[in-house]
Design a protein around this motif. Structure first.
Motif, PDB file in Angstrom:
ATOM      1  N   GLN A  32     -32.467  30.390   0.815  1.00 29.61           N
ATOM      2  CA  GLN A  32     -32.763  31.500   0.087  1.00 29.61           C
ATOM      3  C   GLN A  32     -32.388  32.622   0.686  1.00 29.61           C
ATOM      4  N   ALA A  33     -32.368  32.909   2.090  1.00 34.56           N
ATOM      5  CA  ALA A  33     -31.913  34.185   2.713  1.00 34.56           C
ATOM      6  C   ALA A  33     -30.377  34.547   2.468  1.00 34.56           C
ATOM      7  N   ALA A  34     -29.835  33.368   2.551  1.00 33.30           N
ATOM      8  CA  ALA A  34     -28.200  33.373   2.385  1.00 33.30           C
ATOM      9  C   ALA A  34     -27.945  33.748   0.788  1.00 33.30           C
ATOM     10  N   ARG A  35     -28.766  33.391  -0.043  1.00 38.01           N
ATOM     11  CA  ARG A  35     -28.395  33.813  -1.473  1.00 38.01           C
ATOM     12  C   ARG A  35     -28.729  35.225  -1.657  1.00 38.01           C
ATOM     13  N   THR A  36     -30.138  35.690  -0.838  1.00 39.29           N
ATOM     14  CA  THR A  36     -30.511  37.137  -0.979  1.00 39.29           C
ATOM     15  C   THR A  36     -29.409  37.901  -0.500  1.00 39.29           C
ATOM     16  N   TRP A  37     -28.922  37.686   0.633  1.00 40.19           N
ATOM     17  CA  TRP A  37     -28.115  38.503   1.292  1.00 40.19           C
ATOM     18  C   TRP A  37     -26.431  38.646   0.651  1.00 40.19           C
ATOM     19  N   LYS A  38     -26.218  37.593  -0.290  1.00 34.23           N
ATOM     20  CA  LYS A  38     -24.860  37.359  -0.852  1.00 34.23           C
ATOM     21  C   LYS A  38     -25.178  38.276  -2.164  1.00 34.23           C
ATOM     22  N   ILE A  39     -26.319  38.385  -2.825  1.00 37.04           N
ATOM     23  CA  ILE A  39     -26.755  39.285  -3.720  1.00 37.04           C
ATOM     24  C   ILE A  39     -26.696  40.732  -3.584  1.00 37.04           C
ATOM     25  N   VAL A  40     -27.333  41.117  -2.388  1.00 39.93           N
ATOM     26  CA  VAL A  40     -27.358  42.376  -1.812  1.00 39.93           C
ATOM     27  C   VAL A  40     -26.047  42.844  -1.501  1.00 39.93           C
ATOM     28  N   THR A  41     -25.115  41.995  -0.967  1.00 40.57           N
ATOM     29  CA  THR A  41     -23.796  42.547  -0.518  1.00 40.57           C
ATOM     30  C   THR A  41     -22.826  42.830  -1.969  1.00 40.57           C
ATOM     31  N   PHE A  42     -23.037  42.047  -3.066  1.00 38.87           N
ATOM     32  CA  PHE A  42     -22.496  42.324  -4.349  1.00 38.87           C
ATOM     33  C   PHE A  42     -22.930  43.338  -5.052  1.00 38.87           C
ATOM     34  N   VAL A  43     -24.316  43.646  -4.934  1.00 38.01           N
ATOM     35  CA  VAL A  43     -25.089  44.551  -6.005  1.00 38.01           C
ATOM     36  C   VAL A  43     -25.153  45.898  -5.285  1.00 38.01           C
ATOM     37  N   VAL A  44     -25.373  45.854  -4.003  1.00 37.44           N
ATOM     38  CA  VAL A  44     -25.497  47.205  -3.374  1.00 37.44           C
ATOM     39  C   VAL A  44     -24.318  47.696  -2.450  1.00 37.44           C
ATOM     40  N   ALA A  45     -24.058  46.740  -1.676  1.00 36.25           N
ATOM     41  CA  ALA A  45     -22.979  47.155  -0.532  1.00 36.25           C
ATOM     42  C   ALA A  45     -21.810  47.607  -1.164  1.00 36.25           C
ATOM     43  N   LEU A  46     -20.940  46.660  -1.745  1.00 38.52           N
ATOM     44  CA  LEU A  46     -19.672  46.957  -2.349  1.00 38.52           C
ATOM     45  C   LEU A  46     -19.701  48.078  -3.331  1.00 38.52           C
ATOM     46  N   PRO A  47     -20.449  47.989  -4.161  1.00 35.17           N
ATOM     47  CA  PRO A  47     -20.583  49.421  -5.234  1.00 35.17           C
ATOM     48  C   PRO A  47     -20.845  50.749  -4.305  1.00 35.17           C
ATOM     49  N   GLY A  48     -21.655  50.662  -3.173  1.00 34.66           N
ATOM     50  CA  GLY A  48     -21.823  51.751  -2.481  1.00 34.66           C
ATOM     51  C   GLY A  48     -20.795  52.022  -1.644  1.00 34.66           C
ATOM     52  N   VAL A  49     -19.825  51.200  -1.177  1.00 33.48           N
ATOM     53  CA  VAL A  49     -18.562  51.429  -0.425  1.00 33.48           C
ATOM     54  C   VAL A  49     -17.601  52.039  -1.616  1.00 33.48           C
ATOM     55  N   ALA A  50     -17.402  51.408  -2.785  1.00 29.51           N
ATOM     56  CA  ALA A  50     -16.615  51.905  -3.686  1.00 29.51           C
ATOM     57  C   ALA A  50     -17.211  53.622  -4.263  1.00 29.51           C
ATOM     58  N   VAL A  51     -18.217  53.961  -4.226  1.00 31.17           N
ATOM     59  CA  VAL A  51     -18.718  55.299  -4.681  1.00 31.17           C
ATOM     60  C   VAL A  51     -18.252  56.142  -3.352  1.00 31.17           C
ATOM     61  N   CYS A  52     -18.399  55.712  -2.245  1.00 30.40           N
ATOM     62  CA  CYS A  52     -18.276  56.682  -1.154  1.00 30.40           C
ATOM     63  C   CYS A  52     -16.414  56.948  -1.033  1.00 30.40           C
ATOM     64  N   MET A  53     -15.990  55.723  -1.342  1.00 29.99           N
ATOM     65  CA  MET A  53     -14.332  55.974  -1.465  1.00 29.99           C
ATOM     66  C   MET A  53     -13.891  57.071  -2.560  1.00 29.99           C
ATOM     67  N   LEU A  54     -14.390  56.741  -3.756  1.00 28.49           N
ATOM     68  CA  LEU A  54     -14.274  57.778  -4.669  1.00 28.49           C
ATOM     69  C   LEU A  54     -14.729  59.172  -4.522  1.00 28.49           C
ATOM     70  N   ASN A  55     -15.833  59.194  -3.788  1.00 32.12           N
ATOM     71  CA  ASN A  55     -16.181  60.642  -3.479  1.00 32.12           C
ATOM     72  C   ASN A  55     -15.189  61.118  -2.596  1.00 32.12           C
TER      73      ASN A  55
END
Length: 112
Positions: A32-55
């Protein structure tokens, strides 16, 4: 003596049984923890990095419109070359930028 052996046997069996229960619950929790961190990575971390790069890209584009090359002043303590660099023509650093980094005798392309 027999009482000591009996208590040790009971203790070992209870420890073994509790380890089995803990490992069974930890296994489900780990999945369950691995699934949660996988979701957090794809939903929060990667879009956050993309927004920072665009900025950063947009700020760089805006800065480039207003950027002027600084005036070259031949200070004696700057751009000292005691030996040639082992790449290229030997006068440019490894990460040389023709617009920002001056050579010992001035900027490239400026024939003043």
């Amino acid at each position: 003596m027999a009482l000591g052996r009996l208590s040790q046997a009971l203790l070992k069996s209870s420890l073994t049984q509790s380890r089995r229960q803990l490992s069974a619950t930890a296994e489900g929790h780990g999945e369950q923890a691995a699934r949660t961190w996988k979701i957090v990575t794809f939903v929060v971390a990667l879009p956050g990095v993309a927004v920072c790069m665009l900025n950063m890209y947009l700020k760089m584009q805006q800065h480039a419109l207003h950027h002027e090359q600084p005036e070259f002043v031949p200070y004696s303590h700057l751009r000292i070359r005691t030996k040639r660099f082992p790449w290229g023509d030997g006068s440019k650093s490894l990460f040389h930028n023709t617009e920002l980094n001056a050579l010992p005798n001035g900027y490239e392309g400026n024939d003043e």
